[in-house]
Design a protein around this motif. Structure first.
Motif, mmCIF file in Angstrom:
data_model
loop_
_atom_site.group_PDB
_atom_site.id
_atom_site.type_symbol
_atom_site.label_atom_id
_atom_site.label_comp_id
_atom_site.label_asym_id
_atom_site.label_seq_id
_atom_site.Cartn_x
_atom_site.Cartn_y
_atom_site.Cartn_z
ATOM 1 N N LEU A 1 -0.261 -3.807 -5.709
ATOM 2 C CA LEU A 1 -0.054 -2.394 -5.415
ATOM 3 C C LEU A 1 -1.409 -1.753 -5.176
ATOM 4 C CD1 LEU A 1 1.645 0.216 -5.281
ATOM 5 C CD2 LEU A 1 1.415 0.381 -7.777
ATOM 6 N N SER A 2 -1.558 -1.103 -4.033
ATOM 7 C CA SER A 2 -2.796 -0.395 -3.695
ATOM 8 C C SER A 2 -2.477 1.072 -3.449
ATOM 9 C CB SER A 2 -3.439 -0.995 -2.439
ATOM 10 O OG SER A 2 -3.779 -2.354 -2.644
ATOM 11 N N ILE A 3 -3.241 1.952 -4.109
ATOM 12 C CA ILE A 3 -3.025 3.387 -4.010
ATOM 13 C C ILE A 3 -4.308 4.038 -3.516
ATOM 14 C CG2 ILE A 3 -2.432 5.482 -5.273
ATOM 15 C CD1 ILE A 3 -0.962 3.740 -7.303
ATOM 16 N N PRO A 4 -4.257 4.780 -2.418
ATOM 17 C CA PRO A 4 -5.459 5.466 -1.934
ATOM 18 C C PRO A 4 -6.073 6.351 -3.008
ATOM 19 C CG PRO A 4 -3.745 5.532 -0.264
ATOM 20 C CD PRO A 4 -3.108 4.987 -1.524
ATOM 21 N N CYS A 5 -7.399 6.265 -3.117
ATOM 22 C CA CYS A 5 -8.140 7.090 -4.076
ATOM 23 C C CYS A 5 -9.330 7.711 -3.330
ATOM 24 C CB CYS A 5 -8.604 6.234 -5.255
ATOM 25 S SG CYS A 5 -9.197 7.187 -6.665
ATOM 26 N N TYR A 6 -9.027 8.324 -2.197
ATOM 27 C CA TYR A 6 -10.057 8.830 -1.296
ATOM 28 C C TYR A 6 -10.815 10.003 -1.922
ATOM 29 C CZ TYR A 6 -6.944 6.423 2.068
ATOM 30 O OH TYR A 6 -6.144 5.526 2.718
ATOM 31 N N THR A 7 -12.111 10.067 -1.606
ATOM 32 C CA THR A 7 -12.957 11.150 -2.099
ATOM 33 C C THR A 7 -13.594 11.954 -0.971
ATOM 34 O OG1 THR A 7 -14.913 9.738 -2.165
ATOM 35 C CG2 THR A 7 -13.545 9.807 -4.144
ATOM 36 N N PHE A 8 -13.852 11.311 0.180
ATOM 37 C CA PHE A 8 -14.580 11.942 1.296
ATOM 38 C C PHE A 8 -15.947 12.432 0.836
ATOM 39 C CE2 PHE A 8 -9.973 12.777 2.099
ATOM 40 C CZ PHE A 8 -9.826 11.828 3.107
ATOM 41 N N PRO B 1 -0.829 -11.852 1.860
ATOM 42 C CA PRO B 1 0.560 -12.291 2.050
ATOM 43 C C PRO B 1 1.521 -11.097 1.989
ATOM 44 C CG PRO B 1 -0.575 -13.697 0.458
ATOM 45 C CD PRO B 1 -1.465 -12.526 0.707
ATOM 46 N N GLU B 2 2.424 -11.019 2.932
ATOM 47 C CA GLU B 2 3.481 -9.998 2.990
ATOM 48 C C GLU B 2 2.957 -8.575 2.792
ATOM 49 O OE1 GLU B 2 7.585 -10.927 1.705
ATOM 50 O OE2 GLU B 2 6.588 -12.365 0.375
ATOM 51 N N PRO B 3 2.005 -8.131 3.599
ATOM 52 C CA PRO B 3 1.545 -6.746 3.463
ATOM 53 C C PRO B 3 2.649 -5.774 3.852
ATOM 54 C CG PRO B 3 0.651 -7.725 5.462
ATOM 55 C CD PRO B 3 1.344 -8.831 4.722
ATOM 56 N N TYR B 4 2.819 -4.735 3.042
ATOM 57 C CA TYR B 4 3.942 -3.821 3.231
ATOM 58 C C TYR B 4 3.474 -2.385 3.001
ATOM 59 C CZ TYR B 4 8.888 -2.464 3.198
ATOM 60 O OH TYR B 4 10.112 -1.911 3.520
ATOM 61 N N ILE B 5 3.908 -1.484 3.857
ATOM 62 C CA ILE B 5 3.540 -0.069 3.766
ATOM 63 C C ILE B 5 4.727 0.707 3.214
ATOM 64 C CG2 ILE B 5 2.835 1.976 5.049
ATOM 65 C CD1 ILE B 5 1.595 0.039 7.136
ATOM 66 N N LEU B 6 4.514 1.389 2.099
ATOM 67 C CA LEU B 6 5.556 2.190 1.460
ATOM 68 C C LEU B 6 5.111 3.651 1.450
ATOM 69 C CD1 LEU B 6 8.265 2.162 -0.135
ATOM 70 C CD2 LEU B 6 6.887 1.918 -2.224
ATOM 71 N N VAL B 7 6.002 4.542 1.889
ATOM 72 C CA VAL B 7 5.685 5.966 2.003
ATOM 73 C C VAL B 7 6.724 6.758 1.225
ATOM 74 C CG1 VAL B 7 5.272 7.856 3.605
ATOM 75 C CG2 VAL B 7 4.727 5.518 4.303
ATOM 76 N N LEU B 8 6.249 7.595 0.292
ATOM 77 C CA LEU B 8 7.148 8.382 -0.556
ATOM 78 C C LEU B 8 7.024 9.868 -0.244
ATOM 79 C CD1 LEU B 8 6.390 6.801 -4.081
ATOM 80 C CD2 LEU B 8 7.912 5.943 -2.294
ATOM 81 N N HIS C 1 -9.846 2.605 -3.029
ATOM 82 C CA HIS C 1 -8.441 2.388 -3.411
ATOM 83 C C HIS C 1 -8.362 1.879 -4.842
ATOM 84 C CE1 HIS C 1 -8.171 2.340 0.987
ATOM 85 N NE2 HIS C 1 -6.880 2.548 0.863
ATOM 86 N N ASN C 2 -7.305 2.281 -5.527
ATOM 87 C CA ASN C 2 -6.985 1.715 -6.832
ATOM 88 C C ASN C 2 -6.014 0.558 -6.610
ATOM 89 O OD1 ASN C 2 -8.473 3.779 -8.087
ATOM 90 N ND2 ASN C 2 -6.691 5.125 -8.102
ATOM 91 N N ILE D 1 0.870 -1.171 0.000
ATOM 92 C CA ILE D 1 0.000 0.000 0.000
ATOM 93 C C ILE D 1 0.905 1.217 0.000
ATOM 94 C CG2 ILE D 1 -0.268 0.061 2.525
ATOM 95 C CD1 ILE D 1 -3.139 1.128 2.020
ATOM 96 N N LEU D 2 0.588 2.175 -0.859
ATOM 97 C CA LEU D 2 1.477 3.302 -1.115
ATOM 98 C C LEU D 2 0.846 4.612 -0.660
ATOM 99 C CD1 LEU D 2 4.053 4.416 -2.599
ATOM 100 C CD2 LEU D 2 2.583 4.663 -4.603
ATOM 101 N N PHE D 3 1.585 5.354 0.154
ATOM 102 C CA PHE D 3 1.193 6.711 0.536
ATOM 103 C C PHE D 3 2.274 7.654 0.028
ATOM 104 C CE2 PHE D 3 -0.623 3.797 3.621
ATOM 105 C CZ PHE D 3 -1.961 4.182 3.641
ATOM 106 N N SER D 4 1.889 8.778 -0.549
ATOM 107 C CA SER D 4 2.914 9.597 -1.196
ATOM 108 C C SER D 4 2.570 11.076 -1.195
ATOM 109 C CB SER D 4 3.126 9.132 -2.639
ATOM 110 O OG SER D 4 1.950 9.311 -3.404
ATOM 111 N N ARG D 5 3.612 11.885 -1.265
ATOM 112 C CA ARG D 5 3.511 13.317 -1.530
ATOM 113 C C ARG D 5 4.603 13.614 -2.564
ATOM 114 N NH1 ARG D 5 4.324 17.124 3.486
ATOM 115 N NH2 ARG D 5 2.315 16.237 4.146
ATOM 116 N N LEU D 6 4.275 13.403 -3.824
ATOM 117 C CA LEU D 6 5.284 13.455 -4.880
ATOM 118 C C LEU D 6 5.950 14.816 -4.995
ATOM 119 C CD1 LEU D 6 3.770 11.355 -7.817
ATOM 120 C CD2 LEU D 6 5.280 10.628 -5.967
ATOM 121 N N PHE D 7 5.219 15.877 -4.700
ATOM 122 C CA PHE D 7 5.787 17.213 -4.856
ATOM 123 C C PHE D 7 6.919 17.473 -3.864
ATOM 124 C CE2 PHE D 7 1.490 17.757 -6.673
ATOM 125 C CZ PHE D 7 1.859 18.178 -7.944
#
Length: 294
Positions: free
Chosen positions: A66-73, A145-152, A113-114, A32-38
């Motif tokens: 690969l799971s990417i948050p696609c939150y709308t609220f 299996p093997e859940p992993y948190i990646l932060v960019l 999530h996407n 699962i990916l969390f990011s702030r590309l800027f």
């Protein structure tokens, strides 16, 4: 290919990004990916974003996901959630990836999530009547299996999974609340009820949620990996390890590890100073957590 250009004219290429990811050994993992590309600089167009996703997919491989948050609220704004049309409001990769072939989007009025990869058939079953309860996205993800948190390019405060842990382990800072949402399915709008584990406002009068001390603890315990990219960082942690350390801190000393002053929060989260408290934790508190983790 250049992915980012920083204000100091430093460039980050696709080769740099791939090399930075190598440290995390993502092959076959459920990420699962969390990011702030800027945080890395100016993104060099849509082709750069496309390349970032492709490199992530290549590093993870067909045996992972690969799971990417696609939150709308959406429901908090009294909007109708449409899995095909509702735009992501939490980042470049969330909005971009919902248009990519091979990705599916889960249905949830807040936390969709996407998803791409081997476990789409599991993650698509996300229960839209709960945010963080049984069969929520975070519950299903934790069981892969093997859940992993990646932060960019941002700190641990962006990891939404912690609210799942809060509910699972009965954090006294939050309570279960019911909401009404509108979801459009096959052109028909339906009203549904869902629950979320929300803040007790009185609890937060003199503090805010902040994982700056938990970040320092995870570093001291060597459960988190880091890789520099340009002038910023990538962070990675096994979800099971992160869940265990969060639970231990929640049960033992949440005031110390999970909350901070507004000023510290701004330094850690808004200014992205992830190492704000690294090396400054009280030794006896570290030893206490080590003992409890054994």
């Amino acid at each position: 290919m250049i992915l980012f250009k920083a204000d100091n004219n430093q460039v980050i290429s696709d080769v740099d990004f791939r090399k930075s990811l190598e440290k995390f050994n993502l092959s076959g993992k459920s990420v699962i990916l969390f990011s702030r590309l800027f945080s890395f600089g100016r993104i060099q167009g849509v082709h750069a974003v496309q390349k970032i996703v492709e490199i992530l997919q290549e590093c993870i491989g067909e045996q992972g996901s690969l799971s990417i948050p696609c939150y709308t609220f959406s429901s908090y704004k009294d909007l109708v959630f449409d899995v095909n049309e509702s735009k992501c409001v939490v980042g470049v990769l969330g909005e971009f990836s919902r248009h990519l072939p091979g990705f599916i989007r889960t249905t949830h009025p807040i936390y969709s999530h996407n998803c791409w990869g081997k476990y789409n058939d599991i993650l698509i079953k996300q229960k839209y009547t709960t945010c963080f309860g049984k069969n929520s996205f975070y519950d299903l993800f934790s069981g892969l299996p093997e859940p992993y948190i990646l932060v960019l390019g941002v700190g641990l405060n962006t990891i939404t999974n912690v609210h799942y842990y809060d509910q699972k382990f009965s954090a006294n800072s939050r309570f279960l609340k019911k909401f009404i949402a509108k979801i459009r399915v096959n052109g028909v709008i339906n009203e549904i009820e869902f629950d979320s584990f929300v803040r007790k406002e009185n609890f937060y009068k003199d503090k805010v949620p902040c994982l700056a001390n938990l970040d320092a603890l995870a570093t001291d315990l060597k459960i988190i990996k880091r890789s520099k990219l340009g002038e910023n960082w990538l962070h990675g942690v096994n979800e099971k390890d992160f869940q265990k350390i969060y639970q231990t801190c929640l049960n033992q000393d949440p005031e110390y590890y999970l909350y901070s002053s507004q000023a510290s929060y701004l330094e850690y989260s808004e200014k992205n100073i992830f190492d704000l408290f690294h090396g400054s934790l009280e030794p006896q508190k570290i030893e206490q957590i080590k003992f409890l983790l054994k």
